[in-house]
Enzyme design. Structure first.
Site, PDB file in Angstrom:
ATOM      1  N   GLY A 143       0.758  -1.154  -0.532  1.00  0.00           N
ATOM      2  CA  GLY A 143       0.047  -0.482   0.392  1.00  0.00           C
ATOM      3  C   GLY A 143       1.084   1.761   0.169  1.00  0.00           C
ATOM      4  O   GLY A 143       0.325   2.295  -0.039  1.00  0.00           O
ATOM      5  N   TYR A 147       5.239   5.898  -1.256  1.00  0.00           N
ATOM      6  CA  TYR A 147       5.893   6.354   0.236  1.00  0.00           C
ATOM      7  C   TYR A 147       7.339   5.553   0.036  1.00  0.00           C
ATOM      8  O   TYR A 147       8.377   6.478   0.292  1.00  0.00           O
ATOM      9  CB  TYR A 147       5.148   5.676   1.319  1.00  0.00           C
ATOM     10  CG  TYR A 147       5.898   6.280   2.209  1.00  0.00           C
ATOM     11  CD1 TYR A 147       5.705   7.738   3.454  1.00  0.00           C
ATOM     12  CD2 TYR A 147       6.457   5.336   3.550  1.00  0.00           C
ATOM     13  CE1 TYR A 147       5.702   7.672   4.479  1.00  0.00           C
ATOM     14  CE2 TYR A 147       6.965   5.766   4.423  1.00  0.00           C
ATOM     15  CZ  TYR A 147       7.411   6.476   4.988  1.00  0.00           C
ATOM     16  OH  TYR A 147       7.076   7.489   6.157  1.00  0.00           O
TER      17      TYR A 147
HETATM   18  P1  NDP Z   1       3.504  13.215  11.489  1.00  0.00           P
HETATM   19  O1  NDP Z   1       2.212  12.603  10.529  1.00  0.00           O
HETATM   20  O2  NDP Z   1       2.896  13.007  13.227  1.00  0.00           O
HETATM   21  O3  NDP Z   1       3.653  14.523  11.382  1.00  0.00           O
HETATM   22  C1  NDP Z   1       4.042  14.766  10.241  1.00  0.00           C
HETATM   23  C2  NDP Z   1       5.062  16.023   9.961  1.00  0.00           C
HETATM   24  O4  NDP Z   1       5.523  16.484   8.407  1.00  0.00           O
HETATM   25  C3  NDP Z   1       4.014  16.957  10.200  1.00  0.00           C
HETATM   26  O5  NDP Z   1       5.181  17.917  11.433  1.00  0.00           O
HETATM   27  C4  NDP Z   1       3.983  18.040   9.457  1.00  0.00           C
HETATM   28  O6  NDP Z   1       3.287  19.345   9.684  1.00  0.00           O
HETATM   29  C5  NDP Z   1       5.143  17.841   8.591  1.00  0.00           C
HETATM   30  N1  NDP Z   1       4.361  17.882   6.890  1.00  0.00           N
HETATM   31  C6  NDP Z   1       3.616  17.067   6.496  1.00  0.00           C
HETATM   32  N2  NDP Z   1       4.282  17.781   5.043  1.00  0.00           N
HETATM   33  C7  NDP Z   1       4.804  18.704   5.248  1.00  0.00           C
HETATM   34  C8  NDP Z   1       4.872  19.860   4.467  1.00  0.00           C
HETATM   35  N3  NDP Z   1       4.360  19.763   2.553  1.00  0.00           N
HETATM   36  N4  NDP Z   1       5.001  20.985   4.869  1.00  0.00           N
HETATM   37  C9  NDP Z   1       6.109  21.048   6.103  1.00  0.00           C
HETATM   38  N5  NDP Z   1       5.983  20.002   7.160  1.00  0.00           N
HETATM   39  C10 NDP Z   1       4.884  19.177   6.765  1.00  0.00           C
HETATM   40  O7  NDP Z   1       4.737  11.486  10.989  1.00  0.00           O
HETATM   41  P2  NDP Z   1       6.236  11.204  12.401  1.00  0.00           P
HETATM   42  O8  NDP Z   1       6.124  12.001  13.219  1.00  0.00           O
HETATM   43  O9  NDP Z   1       5.504  10.117  11.897  1.00  0.00           O
HETATM   44  O10 NDP Z   1       6.209  11.637  11.089  1.00  0.00           O
HETATM   45  C11 NDP Z   1       8.121  11.885  10.549  1.00  0.00           C
HETATM   46  C12 NDP Z   1       9.192  11.324   9.536  1.00  0.00           C
HETATM   47  O11 NDP Z   1       8.976  10.467   9.573  1.00  0.00           O
HETATM   48  C13 NDP Z   1       8.159  11.221   8.109  1.00  0.00           C
HETATM   49  O12 NDP Z   1       9.053  11.935   7.032  1.00  0.00           O
HETATM   50  C14 NDP Z   1       7.497   9.968   8.102  1.00  0.00           C
HETATM   51  O13 NDP Z   1       7.565   9.530   6.712  1.00  0.00           O
HETATM   52  C15 NDP Z   1       9.087   9.269   8.847  1.00  0.00           C
HETATM   53  N6  NDP Z   1       8.650   8.267   9.710  1.00  0.00           N
HETATM   54  C16 NDP Z   1       7.414   8.350  10.491  1.00  0.00           C
HETATM   55  C17 NDP Z   1       7.816   6.592  10.907  1.00  0.00           C
HETATM   56  C18 NDP Z   1       6.309   6.736  11.257  1.00  0.00           C
HETATM   57  O14 NDP Z   1       6.154   5.336  12.007  1.00  0.00           O
HETATM   58  N7  NDP Z   1       5.589   7.381  12.405  1.00  0.00           N
HETATM   59  C19 NDP Z   1       8.058   5.516  10.182  1.00  0.00           C
HETATM   60  C20 NDP Z   1       9.718   5.881   9.150  1.00  0.00           C
HETATM   61  C21 NDP Z   1       9.262   7.134   8.724  1.00  0.00           C
HETATM   62  P3  NDP Z   1       1.666  20.022  10.012  1.00  0.00           P
HETATM   63  O15 NDP Z   1       2.147  18.753  10.878  1.00  0.00           O
HETATM   64  O16 NDP Z   1       1.730  20.575   9.800  1.00  0.00           O
HETATM   65  O17 NDP Z   1       0.888  19.278   8.770  1.00  0.00           O
END
Ligand code: NDP
Length: 240
Positions: A143, A147
């Site tokens: 899915g 990503y």
């Molecule tokens: P969250 O969904 O909790 O947070 C995502 C963050 O990214 C938020 O701060 C959001 O800001 C920001 N964001 C998303 N799109 C944009 C954009 N276009 N411009 C600016 N900011 C943006 O996710 P996580 O904390 O879990 O994820 C953080 C990173 O870790 C990501 O890259 C994710 O892919 C990666 N990751 C996460 C995993 C998990 O299991 N959680 C596993 C592996 C990797 P806002 O709140 O303002 O939208």
């Protein structure tokens, strides 16, 4: 007393208002680092770090964010390209808009974040860049073709940048978290979560703070001075 060498250094974290990014911001603040973070929707009212509204898909906004951080805090030493999103679906059902949004944010967003900062790091002959990848980018995930492609791309970008940047004394590394307890994984249905947990040798999801320590290690000019071009997995032994 030993220290990590991040005291008074300036670090920019994208997506630092919540989840893993917020944990990185908070840990850096505790270490005495000058932190600026970007957010898209709402800043984190509990954080004392410099909050800058900037969408990572907007090159002009990201250039302005780097400029603001440098004006207010000083030369940027470290960048954590953390902002990311998912738009999951099985490949035949994956709309082109969902493909584009994920690649624009997770991969091109890294380009937009780094391009205003890297030349200055080269000039200053110091810097540490961390790209937050994912277990999905290493082993794939059902899915998540969009990503996983973006996160595998982040690893390729990091490794290539590490090779180019070495001569300038600048390091680039990736962190590949496994499944971490944040808003992103809250959306996973309980049944699927149970199945995933059973596959993780640690039998639990990771915490944002556990990823933050890995990022801090790789940022540190002391702890990881000879580490570059690597992918640090933070996944409770949930390997490929
Ligand atoms: P969250 O969904 O909790 O947070 C995502 C963050 O990214 C938020 O701060 C959001 O800001 C920001 N964001 C998303 N799109 C944009 C954009 N276009 N411009 C600016 N900011 C943006 O996710 P996580 O904390 O879990 O994820 C953080 C990173 O870790 C990501 O890259 C994710 O892919 C990666 N990751 C996460 C995993 C998990 O299991 N959680 C596993 C592996 C990797 P806002 O709140 O303002 O939208």
């Amino acid at each position: 007393m030993k220290h990590l060498g991040l005291e008074d250094k300036v670090v920019l974290v994208t997506g630092g208002n919540r989840g893993i990014g917020a944990a990185i911001v908070s840990l850096l603040e505790e270490l005495g680092t000058q932190v600026a973070y970007t957010y898209r929707s709402e800043p984190n009212v509990e954080s004392g770090a410099l909050a800058i509204q900037a969408d990572v898909t907007d090159p002009a906004a990201m250039a302005a964010a780097a400029e603001t951080a440098e004006e207010k805090l000083g030369p940027i030493y470290g960048v954590v390209a953390n902002a990311g999103m998912t738009r999951d679906n099985f490949f035949p059902k994956l709309a082109i808009d969902d493909w584009d949004a994920v690649i624009e944010t997770n991969l091109k967003g890294i380009y937009n974040t780094l391009i205003p900062v890297i030349p200055k790091m080269y000039e200053r002959r110091e810097g540490s860049v961390i790209c937050i990848s994912s277990i999905s980018g290493e082993r794939g995930n059902i899915g998540q073709t969009n990503y996983a492609a973006s996160k595998a791309g982040a690893i390729g970008l990091t490794k290539s940048l590490a090779l180019e940047a070495a001569r300038y004394g600048v390091r680039a590394n990736a962190v590949a978290p496994g499944f971490i307890e944040t808003e992103m994984t809250k959306a996973i249905p309980d049944k699927v979560k149970e199945k995933i947990t059973a596959e993780i040798p640690f039998r639990r999801f990771g915490k944002p703070e556990e990823v933050a320590w890995a990022a801090v290690f790789l940022l540190s000019p002391i702890a990881s001075s000879y580490v570059t071009g690597t992918v640090l997995q933070v996944n409770g032994a949930h390997h490929t």
